[in-house]
Motif scaffolding. Structure first.
Motif, PDB file in Angstrom:
ATOM      1  N   LEU A 123      19.443  29.667   7.852  1.00  0.00           N
ATOM      2  CA  LEU A 123      20.767  30.218   8.163  1.00  0.00           C
ATOM      3  C   LEU A 123      21.814  29.778   7.140  1.00  0.00           C
ATOM      4  CD1 LEU A 123      20.824  29.789  12.051  1.00  0.00           C
ATOM      5  CD2 LEU A 123      20.852  31.954  10.808  1.00  0.00           C
ATOM      6  N   TYR A 124      21.804  28.492   6.769  1.00  0.00           N
ATOM      7  CA  TYR A 124      22.784  28.003   5.796  1.00  0.00           C
ATOM      8  C   TYR A 124      22.585  28.661   4.431  1.00  0.00           C
ATOM      9  CZ  TYR A 124      23.859  24.276   9.162  1.00  0.00           C
ATOM     10  OH  TYR A 124      24.232  23.571  10.273  1.00  0.00           O
ATOM     11  N   THR A 125      21.332  28.874   4.056  1.00  0.00           N
ATOM     12  CA  THR A 125      21.063  29.538   2.771  1.00  0.00           C
ATOM     13  C   THR A 125      21.592  30.968   2.770  1.00  0.00           C
ATOM     14  OG1 THR A 125      19.058  28.197   2.467  1.00  0.00           O
ATOM     15  CG2 THR A 125      19.253  30.204   1.143  1.00  0.00           C
ATOM     16  N   CYS A 126      21.318  31.705   3.853  1.00  0.00           N
ATOM     17  CA  CYS A 126      21.816  33.081   3.969  1.00  0.00           C
ATOM     18  C   CYS A 126      23.341  33.099   3.991  1.00  0.00           C
ATOM     19  CB  CYS A 126      21.264  33.741   5.226  1.00  0.00           C
ATOM     20  SG  CYS A 126      19.484  34.062   5.185  1.00  0.00           S
ATOM     21  N   GLY A 127      23.938  32.136   4.700  1.00  0.00           N
ATOM     22  CA  GLY A 127      25.390  32.061   4.767  1.00  0.00           C
ATOM     23  C   GLY A 127      26.019  31.770   3.410  1.00  0.00           C
ATOM     24  N   PHE A 128      25.394  30.866   2.651  1.00  0.00           N
ATOM     25  CA  PHE A 128      25.901  30.535   1.317  1.00  0.00           C
ATOM     26  C   PHE A 128      25.840  31.747   0.400  1.00  0.00           C
ATOM     27  CE2 PHE A 128      24.997  29.263  -3.073  1.00  0.00           C
ATOM     28  CZ  PHE A 128      26.124  28.487  -3.352  1.00  0.00           C
ATOM     29  N   LEU A 129      24.723  32.467   0.423  1.00  0.00           N
ATOM     30  CA  LEU A 129      24.572  33.636  -0.439  1.00  0.00           C
ATOM     31  C   LEU A 129      25.567  34.734  -0.060  1.00  0.00           C
ATOM     32  CD1 LEU A 129      20.662  33.812  -0.617  1.00  0.00           C
ATOM     33  CD2 LEU A 129      22.234  33.053  -2.405  1.00  0.00           C
ATOM     34  N   ALA A 130      25.759  34.940   1.252  1.00  0.00           N
ATOM     35  CA  ALA A 130      26.698  35.972   1.704  1.00  0.00           C
ATOM     36  C   ALA A 130      28.134  35.610   1.312  1.00  0.00           C
ATOM     37  CB  ALA A 130      26.588  36.159   3.213  1.00  0.00           C
ATOM     38  N   THR A 131      28.518  34.358   1.535  1.00  0.00           N
ATOM     39  CA  THR A 131      29.887  33.929   1.230  1.00  0.00           C
ATOM     40  C   THR A 131      30.179  33.984  -0.264  1.00  0.00           C
ATOM     41  OG1 THR A 131      29.830  32.442   3.144  1.00  0.00           O
ATOM     42  CG2 THR A 131      31.563  32.060   1.520  1.00  0.00           C
ATOM     43  N   SER A 132      29.164  33.722  -1.078  1.00  0.00           N
ATOM     44  CA  SER A 132      29.365  33.724  -2.540  1.00  0.00           C
ATOM     45  C   SER A 132      29.758  35.110  -3.053  1.00  0.00           C
ATOM     46  CB  SER A 132      28.095  33.247  -3.248  1.00  0.00           C
ATOM     47  OG  SER A 132      27.022  34.163  -3.038  1.00  0.00           O
ATOM     48  N   LEU A 133      29.441  36.167  -2.280  1.00  0.00           N
ATOM     49  CA  LEU A 133      29.773  37.528  -2.713  1.00  0.00           C
ATOM     50  C   LEU A 133      31.272  37.787  -2.716  1.00  0.00           C
ATOM     51  CD1 LEU A 133      27.004  39.593  -0.836  1.00  0.00           C
ATOM     52  CD2 LEU A 133      27.093  39.044  -3.276  1.00  0.00           C
ATOM     53  N   PHE A 148      34.193  25.869   6.179  1.00  0.00           N
ATOM     54  CA  PHE A 148      34.068  24.989   7.352  1.00  0.00           C
ATOM     55  C   PHE A 148      33.705  25.802   8.593  1.00  0.00           C
ATOM     56  CE2 PHE A 148      36.539  21.865   4.864  1.00  0.00           C
ATOM     57  CZ  PHE A 148      35.795  20.732   5.144  1.00  0.00           C
ATOM     58  N   TYR A 149      34.395  26.931   8.762  1.00  0.00           N
ATOM     59  CA  TYR A 149      34.099  27.765   9.925  1.00  0.00           C
ATOM     60  C   TYR A 149      32.684  28.321   9.841  1.00  0.00           C
ATOM     61  CZ  TYR A 149      33.971  31.469  13.309  1.00  0.00           C
ATOM     62  OH  TYR A 149      33.577  32.275  14.350  1.00  0.00           O
ATOM     63  N   ALA A 150      32.273  28.729   8.650  1.00  0.00           N
ATOM     64  CA  ALA A 150      30.933  29.289   8.478  1.00  0.00           C
ATOM     65  C   ALA A 150      29.857  28.277   8.864  1.00  0.00           C
ATOM     66  CB  ALA A 150      30.734  29.749   7.033  1.00  0.00           C
ATOM     67  N   VAL A 151      30.068  27.020   8.489  1.00  0.00           N
ATOM     68  CA  VAL A 151      29.111  25.960   8.847  1.00  0.00           C
ATOM     69  C   VAL A 151      29.031  25.810  10.369  1.00  0.00           C
ATOM     70  CG1 VAL A 151      28.675  23.471   8.770  1.00  0.00           C
ATOM     71  CG2 VAL A 151      29.273  24.708   6.672  1.00  0.00           C
ATOM     72  N   LEU A 152      30.189  25.826  11.046  1.00  0.00           N
ATOM     73  CA  LEU A 152      30.207  25.704  12.504  1.00  0.00           C
ATOM     74  C   LEU A 152      29.522  26.898  13.161  1.00  0.00           C
ATOM     75  CD1 LEU A 152      33.855  24.412  13.102  1.00  0.00           C
ATOM     76  CD2 LEU A 152      31.734  23.108  13.376  1.00  0.00           C
ATOM     77  N   LEU A 153      29.824  28.101  12.680  1.00  0.00           N
ATOM     78  CA  LEU A 153      29.222  29.314  13.236  1.00  0.00           C
ATOM     79  C   LEU A 153      27.709  29.304  13.075  1.00  0.00           C
ATOM     80  CD1 LEU A 153      29.559  32.247  14.379  1.00  0.00           C
ATOM     81  CD2 LEU A 153      29.747  32.991  11.984  1.00  0.00           C
ATOM     82  N   LEU A 154      27.242  28.971  11.871  1.00  0.00           N
ATOM     83  CA  LEU A 154      25.803  28.976  11.606  1.00  0.00           C
ATOM     84  C   LEU A 154      25.097  27.839  12.348  1.00  0.00           C
ATOM     85  CD1 LEU A 154      25.937  29.831   7.806  1.00  0.00           C
ATOM     86  CD2 LEU A 154      25.209  31.344   9.662  1.00  0.00           C
ATOM     87  N   THR A 155      25.788  26.715  12.519  1.00  0.00           N
ATOM     88  CA  THR A 155      25.211  25.617  13.298  1.00  0.00           C
ATOM     89  C   THR A 155      25.047  26.033  14.754  1.00  0.00           C
ATOM     90  OG1 THR A 155      26.233  23.974  11.839  1.00  0.00           O
ATOM     91  CG2 THR A 155      25.475  23.204  13.996  1.00  0.00           C
ATOM     92  N   MET A 156      26.056  26.714  15.301  1.00  0.00           N
ATOM     93  CA  MET A 156      25.963  27.230  16.670  1.00  0.00           C
ATOM     94  C   MET A 156      24.755  28.150  16.816  1.00  0.00           C
ATOM     95  SD  MET A 156      26.532  30.184  18.602  1.00  0.00           S
ATOM     96  CE  MET A 156      27.521  31.205  17.503  1.00  0.00           C
ATOM     97  N   CYS A 157      24.586  29.049  15.846  1.00  0.00           N
ATOM     98  CA  CYS A 157      23.458  29.978  15.892  1.00  0.00           C
ATOM     99  C   CYS A 157      22.131  29.228  15.777  1.00  0.00           C
ATOM    100  CB  CYS A 157      23.608  30.990  14.761  1.00  0.00           C
ATOM    101  SG  CYS A 157      22.399  32.335  14.825  1.00  0.00           S
ATOM    102  N   TRP A 158      22.067  28.258  14.885  1.00  0.00           N
ATOM    103  CA  TRP A 158      20.864  27.437  14.709  1.00  0.00           C
ATOM    104  C   TRP A 158      20.482  26.744  16.009  1.00  0.00           C
ATOM    105  CZ3 TRP A 158      21.499  22.010  12.099  1.00  0.00           C
ATOM    106  CH2 TRP A 158      20.287  21.300  12.191  1.00  0.00           C
ATOM    107  N   ARG A 159      21.467  26.111  16.665  1.00  0.00           N
ATOM    108  CA  ARG A 159      21.153  25.369  17.876  1.00  0.00           C
ATOM    109  C   ARG A 159      20.718  26.290  19.026  1.00  0.00           C
ATOM    110  NH1 ARG A 159      18.906  22.575  16.097  1.00  0.00           N
ATOM    111  NH2 ARG A 159      18.550  21.696  18.154  1.00  0.00           N
ATOM    112  N   SER A 160      21.268  27.489  19.076  1.00  0.00           N
ATOM    113  CA  SER A 160      20.848  28.418  20.128  1.00  0.00           C
ATOM    114  C   SER A 160      19.426  28.921  19.875  1.00  0.00           C
ATOM    115  CB  SER A 160      21.818  29.599  20.215  1.00  0.00           C
ATOM    116  OG  SER A 160      21.750  30.394  19.044  1.00  0.00           O
ATOM    117  N   LEU A 161      19.105  29.202  18.624  1.00  0.00           N
ATOM    118  CA  LEU A 161      17.755  29.678  18.289  1.00  0.00           C
ATOM    119  C   LEU A 161      16.719  28.570  18.442  1.00  0.00           C
ATOM    120  CD1 LEU A 161      18.560  31.835  15.129  1.00  0.00           C
ATOM    121  CD2 LEU A 161      17.860  32.688  17.370  1.00  0.00           C
TER     122      LEU A 161
END
Length: 241
Positions: A123-133, A148-161
């Motif tokens: 998730l963090y890798t996908c988030g980094f690539l998307a944000t870099s655009l 910072f928000y992206a890290v929190l959002l992706l962490t939330m998704c990670w923990r739910s999955l």
């Protein structure tokens, strides 16, 4: 939990979701007849989340762990409603802060076990690539806040999955998939605002967002099984004390 108990619980859940269904229909029927940054549009946007708060509040538990989970989900929904209000008045940074707090409470609710690091890395890798655009298109404040928000959002998704162990627990599976929709919803906001306009973006954003939130709110029903198991294990001495 007996079949009769399951049936009663399902009927109760459907009844408690009626306000959410009604407010969703009202939102998509009326929102395009209102102006942004007005009280009517704000009420329409926030009411579905407040109806989910109502749903969670009406779900009662006896076990301490279940009560803690319920409180954290309630807090996440409450901060989400603040975020909706702020974004409707185009206060993007403040709205992102409110949603950041919502993600913190959802992370606390989902917990850190089991860890399943590979999901987070993906998730963090996908988030980094998307944000870099679109990172170069951000102003100086959002360049700091958004990662910072992206890290929190992706962490939330990670923990739910990470909580999904098998398909025999549909509520955790649904919650995990709905959290993915939360990421998609916020991703559409970011790409539409900072990269290139997306046709009918607001419709896609709100559909994925509301489905995500109802999946998260509905996950509290997973604790009915816990309450039932504890009640079954109680001895007659405990019951009649």
């Amino acid at each position: 939990m007996t079949q009769s108990d399951i049936s009663k619980n399902e009927n109760s859940n459907i009844a408690k979701l009626i306000p959410f269904i009604v407010t969703i229909l009202l939102y998509f029927s009326l929102i395009y007849h209102t102006e942004p940054s007005t009280i009517p549009s704000t009420v329409l946007k926030c009411m579905p989340i407040y109806s989910l708060l109502f749903f969670v509040l009406l779900t009662d538990f006896k076990h301490a762990k279940a009560k803690q989970y319920k409180t954290r989900i309630l807090s996440g929904l409450l901060f989400s409603s603040f975020g909706d209000l702020l974004l409707n008045y185009d206060l993007f940074e403040a709205g992102m802060g409110a949603f950041g707090m919502a993600q913190v409470f959802y992370i606390l609710a989902f917990g850190m076990k089991p860890l399943k690091v590979w999901i987070g890395v993906l998730l963090y890798t996908c988030g980094f690539l998307a944000t870099s655009l679109f990172y170069g298109n951000l102003n100086s404040v959002i360049k700091i806040c958004l990662p910072f928000y992206a890290v929190l959002l992706l962490t939330m998704c990670w923990r739910s999955l990470a909580r999904i162990e098998n398909t025999r627990n549909p509520l955790k599976l649904i919650c995990g998939l709905c959290c993915v929709l939360f990421v998609i919803s916020d991703g559409i906001i970011a790409f539409d605002k900072f990269f290139m306009p997306i046709n009918a973006a607001q419709t896609y954003i709100m559909i994925t967002y509301y489905v995500a939130q109802v999946g998260i709110a509905f996950s509290i029903n997973d604790f009915h099984t816990l309450d039932s198991t504890i009640n079954t294990k109680r001895s007659p001495k405990t019951l009649y004390r």
